[in-house]
Design a protein around this motif. Structure first.
Motif, PDB file in Angstrom:
ATOM      1  N   ALA A 153       0.833  -1.206   0.000  1.00  0.00           N
ATOM      2  CA  ALA A 153       0.000   0.000   0.000  1.00  0.00           C
ATOM      3  C   ALA A 153       0.864   1.250   0.000  1.00  0.00           C
ATOM      4  N   GLY A 154       1.861   1.278   0.872  1.00  0.00           N
ATOM      5  CA  GLY A 154       2.712   2.458   0.971  1.00  0.00           C
ATOM      6  C   GLY A 154       3.517   2.717  -0.283  1.00  0.00           C
ATOM      7  N   LEU A 155       4.110   1.672  -0.855  1.00  0.00           N
ATOM      8  CA  LEU A 155       4.902   1.850  -2.069  1.00  0.00           C
ATOM      9  C   LEU A 155       4.035   2.227  -3.259  1.00  0.00           C
ATOM     10  N   SER A 156       2.835   1.660  -3.331  1.00  0.00           N
ATOM     11  CA  SER A 156       1.917   2.016  -4.409  1.00  0.00           C
ATOM     12  C   SER A 156       1.537   3.489  -4.312  1.00  0.00           C
ATOM     13  N   ALA A 157       1.222   3.928  -3.096  1.00  0.00           N
ATOM     14  CA  ALA A 157       0.886   5.341  -2.899  1.00  0.00           C
ATOM     15  C   ALA A 157       2.076   6.236  -3.215  1.00  0.00           C
ATOM     16  N   ALA A 158       3.253   5.847  -2.750  1.00  0.00           N
ATOM     17  CA  ALA A 158       4.449   6.662  -2.961  1.00  0.00           C
ATOM     18  C   ALA A 158       4.763   6.806  -4.445  1.00  0.00           C
ATOM     19  N   HIS A 159       4.660   5.714  -5.190  1.00  0.00           N
ATOM     20  CA  HIS A 159       4.958   5.786  -6.621  1.00  0.00           C
ATOM     21  C   HIS A 159       3.987   6.698  -7.347  1.00  0.00           C
ATOM     22  N   ARG A 160       2.705   6.552  -7.064  1.00  0.00           N
ATOM     23  CA  ARG A 160       1.723   7.389  -7.759  1.00  0.00           C
ATOM     24  C   ARG A 160       1.899   8.860  -7.391  1.00  0.00           C
ATOM     25  N   GLY A 409      -4.413   3.000   4.116  1.00  0.00           N
ATOM     26  CA  GLY A 409      -4.799   1.906   3.231  1.00  0.00           C
ATOM     27  C   GLY A 409      -4.004   0.656   3.546  1.00  0.00           C
ATOM     28  N   GLY A 410      -4.389  -0.436   2.938  1.00  0.00           N
ATOM     29  CA  GLY A 410      -3.724  -1.707   3.204  1.00  0.00           C
ATOM     30  C   GLY A 410      -4.273  -2.380   4.446  1.00  0.00           C
ATOM     31  N   GLY A 415     -11.876  -2.255   5.866  1.00  0.00           N
ATOM     32  CA  GLY A 415     -12.472  -2.472   4.555  1.00  0.00           C
ATOM     33  C   GLY A 415     -11.691  -3.329   3.609  1.00  0.00           C
ATOM     34  N   GLY A 416     -10.401  -3.581   3.865  1.00  0.00           N
ATOM     35  CA  GLY A 416      -9.608  -4.379   2.951  1.00  0.00           C
ATOM     36  C   GLY A 416      -9.813  -5.866   3.178  1.00  0.00           C
ATOM     37  N   ASP A 417      -9.208  -6.679   2.287  1.00  0.00           N
ATOM     38  CA  ASP A 417      -9.329  -8.127   2.437  1.00  0.00           C
ATOM     39  C   ASP A 417      -7.964  -8.794   2.566  1.00  0.00           C
ATOM     40  N   ASP A 418      -6.958  -8.025   3.021  1.00  0.00           N
ATOM     41  CA  ASP A 418      -5.640  -8.559   3.352  1.00  0.00           C
ATOM     42  C   ASP A 418      -4.947  -9.230   2.169  1.00  0.00           C
ATOM     43  N   LEU A 419      -5.117  -8.686   0.986  1.00  0.00           N
ATOM     44  CA  LEU A 419      -4.426  -9.177  -0.199  1.00  0.00           C
ATOM     45  C   LEU A 419      -3.459  -8.111  -0.700  1.00  0.00           C
ATOM     46  N   THR A 420      -2.324  -8.550  -1.232  1.00  0.00           N
ATOM     47  CA  THR A 420      -1.366  -7.604  -1.801  1.00  0.00           C
ATOM     48  C   THR A 420      -2.023  -6.735  -2.859  1.00  0.00           C
ATOM     49  N   ALA A 423      -4.200  -4.054  -1.368  1.00  0.00           N
ATOM     50  CA  ALA A 423      -3.393  -3.004  -0.750  1.00  0.00           C
ATOM     51  C   ALA A 423      -2.833  -2.057  -1.801  1.00  0.00           C
ATOM     52  N   VAL A 424      -2.376  -2.612  -2.922  1.00  0.00           N
ATOM     53  CA  VAL A 424      -1.870  -1.779  -4.015  1.00  0.00           C
ATOM     54  C   VAL A 424      -2.963  -0.839  -4.521  1.00  0.00           C
TER      55      VAL A 424
END
Length: 440
Positions: A153-160, A409-410, A415-420, A423-424
């Motif tokens: 989640a963090g890396l996806s957010a950081a990249h965007r 997030g993540g 609300g999440g379902d604990d999947l990679t 999280a992305v």
């Protein structure tokens, strides 16, 4: 598995080097160019394809498969990565058999879906092998965003956010970035340092600084981050582990499955990781299956996975359950831990058989065990966090928390379902909302 004389107790090096190498090789070998073209040719390229809506990141699956079929795998990779910057990892660990491939029209018609996950891996690996990054940063906005947690989640957010022109600082408690992908996934799913290689590739977008060994606490408070940065994204996952609630669970040999998996992932030689002769894993999710399977692969003679509900209620996919069984893991259901027996160290663990209402039936089960792994869920830890909901940070549909300028997030968020892959998606979507807020 080779024949060996097993000594009682926990020990390393139970198997020979060749067996370890075979056991921890890539679970699914990659497709070659010809195999990818054959697999892509099976796609119907459906209009309003159900596989797209089944994907949490909403990748245009028919488009990227068509691009593979027409000999442009790098274009296919960009289609994937535009929606899911960690598409390479997700191609390896995502339960595609429950998501996109289950929704595939070929699956409904023939019981044999298009190999979406393997085609995704083919495309993303082809691009990443060239060392190029398909995205460029926008002009600087002058805004700074803090991201807590260098997991999916963090890396996806950081990249965007970096791609949109913001400067990002990512903080993570561990020595390496990657979070779950680096520390929490079975070694045979991502061998050869793929998780760290993907992180290095992702950071080529520029504008992202990673500070490891930094966790929310005495030296890194949310209040201070809010004062220093224009926005904060929380994606630190879950670091606490639930207790068994069984008498004697403090005995030696009762361990957290997540720590076992992390030790194995970080070991320079898997043969150095000790494992018991008789291993019991408690839980029904992917972590439980990963711990159980890897115990067998390390040379444990008897491995039993015990879950308190039926197999249909296990969070681990049917594929993962079948994988465990194929490796020699015994699966026991409708059993809840009652007591851990032993003189200082675990020797046996006792379970109550329970009904669907979770009430004991009066029957019990005792299993020999010199090692017990707990995989019964994790909990959120941290001070000064936003409002919680069922033990996680409460967020709205955009990832906004109860605190101004703080998103989450993540796994740490509700609300999440604990999947990679989920999280992305949550990190990406929160980043878009942060961008909107910062540029309004």
């Amino acid at each position: 598995m080779v024949d060996k004389v097993f000594e009682p107790g926990v020990q390393a090096g139970r198997l020979d080097p060749e067996t370890y190498e075979a056991h921890f090789a890539d679970l699914h070998g990659p497709l070659d160019g010809h195999e990818a073209l054959v697999a892509a040719d099976r796609c119907y390229f459906c209009h309003d394809a159900p596989c797209i809506t089944a994907c949490p990141t909403e990748i245009d699956i028919p488009l990227f498969i068509r691009q593979i079929a027409t000999g442009t795998p790098d274009a296919a990779a960009k289609t994937i990565l535009t929606q899911n910057i960690m598409g390479g990892m997700c191609a390896r660990v995502c339960p595609t058999e429950q998501l996109c491939e289950e929704a595939c029209v070929r699956e409904a018609a023939e019981g044999k879906p298009v190999l979406i996950g393997q085609l995704q891996r083919y495309a993303t690996d082809h691009l990443q092998a060239q060392g190029v990054h398909p995205f460029t940063r926008a002009a600087s906005t002058g805004k700074r965003v803090a991201v807590v947690g260098a997991g999916p989640a963090g890396l996806s957010a950081a990249h965007r956010l970096a791609m949109l022109g913001h400067d990002v600082v990512v903080y993570d408690a561990r020595p390496k970035a990657g979070g779950l992908n680096e520390y929490g996934i079975a070694t045979y799913k991502t061998p050869d340092g793929f998780a760290q290689g993907e992180v290095d590739w992702l950071l080529k977008i520029g504008g992202i600084t990673v500070e490891t060994g930094r966790a929310l606490g005495a030296d890194l408070s949310l209040e201070a981050l809010r004062a220093e940065f224009d926005a904060v994204f929380l994606g630190m996952g879950l670091s606490g582990v639930n207790a068994l609630g069984a008498e004697g669970e403090e005995k030696d040999g009762v361990l957290d499955a997540v720590d076992f998996i992390a030790d194995l992932r970080q070991a320079s030689d898997v043969a150095d990781v000790p494992v018991g002769r008789d291993v019991v894993v408690i839980g029904g999710g992917m972590t439980a299956v990963d711990a159980a399977v890897q115990s067998r692969l390390l040379g444990a003679l008897n491995v039993t996975l015990v879950y308190r509900r039926g197999r249909d209620r296990m969070n681990a996919s049917r594929f993962e359950q079948d994988l465990a069984a194929s490796k020699g893991v015994r699966i026991v259901t409708h059993a809840s831990p009652k007591a851990v027996h032993g003189n200082g160290s675990v020797r046996e663990i006792e379970f109550d058989y329970v009904g669907d209402d979770m009430k004991p039936t009066g029957q019990t089960l005792r299993l020999a065990a010199d090692q017990v792994f707990k995989a019964i869920g994790q909990t959120l830890e941290g001070d000064g966090l936003p409002a919680l909901e069922r033990g996680k940070i409460a967020v709205d549909a955009h990832g906004r928390t109860s605190l101004k300028d703080v998103w989450a997030g993540g796994d740490c968020a509700s609300g999440g379902d604990d999947l990679t892959v989920t999280a992305v998606a949550e990190g990406r979507d929160a980043a878009m909302d942060i961008h909107g807020a910062l540029t309004a």
